[in-house]
Design a protein around this motif. Structure first.
Motif, PDB file in Angstrom:
ATOM      1  N   LEU A  36      -4.822   4.027   6.118  1.00  0.00           N
ATOM      2  CA  LEU A  36      -5.957   3.788   5.225  1.00  0.00           C
ATOM      3  C   LEU A  36      -6.972   4.925   5.319  1.00  0.00           C
ATOM      4  O   LEU A  36      -7.551   5.335   4.309  1.00  0.00           O
ATOM      5  CB  LEU A  36      -6.635   2.453   5.563  1.00  0.00           C
TER       6      LEU A  36
ATOM      7  N   TYR B 211      -7.804   6.862   2.072  1.00  0.00           N
ATOM      8  CA  TYR B 211      -9.079   6.515   1.438  1.00  0.00           C
ATOM      9  C   TYR B 211     -10.305   7.112   2.126  1.00  0.00           C
ATOM     10  O   TYR B 211     -11.425   6.888   1.684  1.00  0.00           O
ATOM     11  CB  TYR B 211      -9.233   4.986   1.383  1.00  0.00           C
TER      12      TYR B 211
ATOM     13  N   ILE C   6       0.834  -1.201   0.000  1.00  0.00           N
ATOM     14  CA  ILE C   6       0.000   0.000   0.000  1.00  0.00           C
ATOM     15  C   ILE C   6       0.867   1.249   0.000  1.00  0.00           C
ATOM     16  O   ILE C   6       0.671   2.173  -0.780  1.00  0.00           O
ATOM     17  CB  ILE C   6      -0.941   0.025   1.227  1.00  0.00           C
TER      18      ILE C   6
ATOM     19  N   SER D  26      -9.710   0.392   0.181  1.00  0.00           N
ATOM     20  CA  SER D  26      -8.326   0.367  -0.298  1.00  0.00           C
ATOM     21  C   SER D  26      -8.171  -0.443  -1.575  1.00  0.00           C
ATOM     22  O   SER D  26      -7.152  -0.336  -2.262  1.00  0.00           O
ATOM     23  CB  SER D  26      -7.396  -0.182   0.799  1.00  0.00           C
TER      24      SER D  26
ATOM     25  N   GLY E 292      -1.064   3.621  -2.371  1.00  0.00           N
ATOM     26  CA  GLY E 292      -2.460   3.300  -2.118  1.00  0.00           C
ATOM     27  C   GLY E 292      -3.133   2.497  -3.194  1.00  0.00           C
ATOM     28  O   GLY E 292      -4.306   2.179  -3.061  1.00  0.00           O
TER      29      GLY E 292
END
Length: 234
Positions: A41, A45, A14, A64, A19
């Motif tokens: 996260l 997001y 990630i 994600s 991401g």
């Protein structure tokens, strides 16, 4: 130890890909939510998202896998509805460009007795991520459609059950292609085991026995997992 290694790879991927997460994880576990780097996260997001705290981890993990929705306005809300989970655009947003719309994902807190076992609150953590992935697949699809195509979808929903079947099956496949195949598989198994239906055709069809497939059966999901390259193990 194996689970921790997978999680480390997941988090590293990630971060290094800014991401764009599509790392395949077979089983997300509620007790290990703290290891999923939720703060990252959320920052990556959570923009333009309204998220109930009780489902924050599940929603962020599912989001994600949909980097195209990073800036999309989505409100996750908990209400009493017959359908355990649903996604739709804001009505007035239909008259705006797709990128400017707001979307609602509604999580039911109460439904008819037959459907209570498959409310989000009664599913496993992994299955919750799977069904959220299905709804986010709807949002991702809607976000590419203008007013005319959205009106055509509404017409299909009202007038053609067969086309709705095809649309929902395609949405499941879209979720699998985004990397949440194992999570969707858990959800699919949970639905059929908990409400004793071989073919799940949605909240409004629980009394109808049929062999028609609307949402993909576990066997069909597994076949896609076995053939789609992102799931192939080296």
């Amino acid at each position: 130890m194996k689970t921790k290694i997978i999680l480390l790879i997941f988090i590293t991927f990630i971060i290094t890909t800014k991401g764009l997460a599509q790392v395949i994880v077979e089983n997300f576990v509620r007790e290990e939510a703290a290891d999923y780097n939720l703060e990252y996260l959320k920052s990556a997001y959570g923009t333009n998202k309204i998220v109930p705290p009780i489902y924050e981890a599940q929603i962020l993990i599912a989001l994600s896998y949909f980097p195209e929705l990073k800036n999309t306005r989505i409100e996750f809300r908990i209400k009493k509805t017959r359908t355990p989970l649903s996604a739709r655009p804001d009505f007035f947003g239909l008259f705006k460009s797709a990128k400017k719309r707001k979307y609602y994902i509604t999580i039911s807190k109460e439904t008819i007795p037959k459907l209570k076992p498959i409310l989000l609150e009664n599913l496993s953590f992994n299955a919750q991520i799977g069904v959220l992935g299905h709804e986010l697949s709807h949002v991702s699809d809607y976000s590419t459609k203008g007013f005319g195509k959205m009106m055509n979808l509404l017409r299909i929903e009202l007038l053609s059950k067969d086309k709705v079947d095809a649309f929902e099956s395609q949405t499941d496949l879209y979720c699998i292609e985004h990397g949440l195949g194992y999570q969707l598989l858990d959800w699919s198994k949970s639905v059929r085991e908990n409400i004793k239906l071989d073919f799940w055709r949605g909240a409004n069809n629980v009394a109808n026995t049929t062999k028609k497939e609307r949402y993909l059966n576990p066997e069909t999901i597994q076949k896609y997992i076995d053939t789609i390259p992102i799931y192939c193990k080296e």
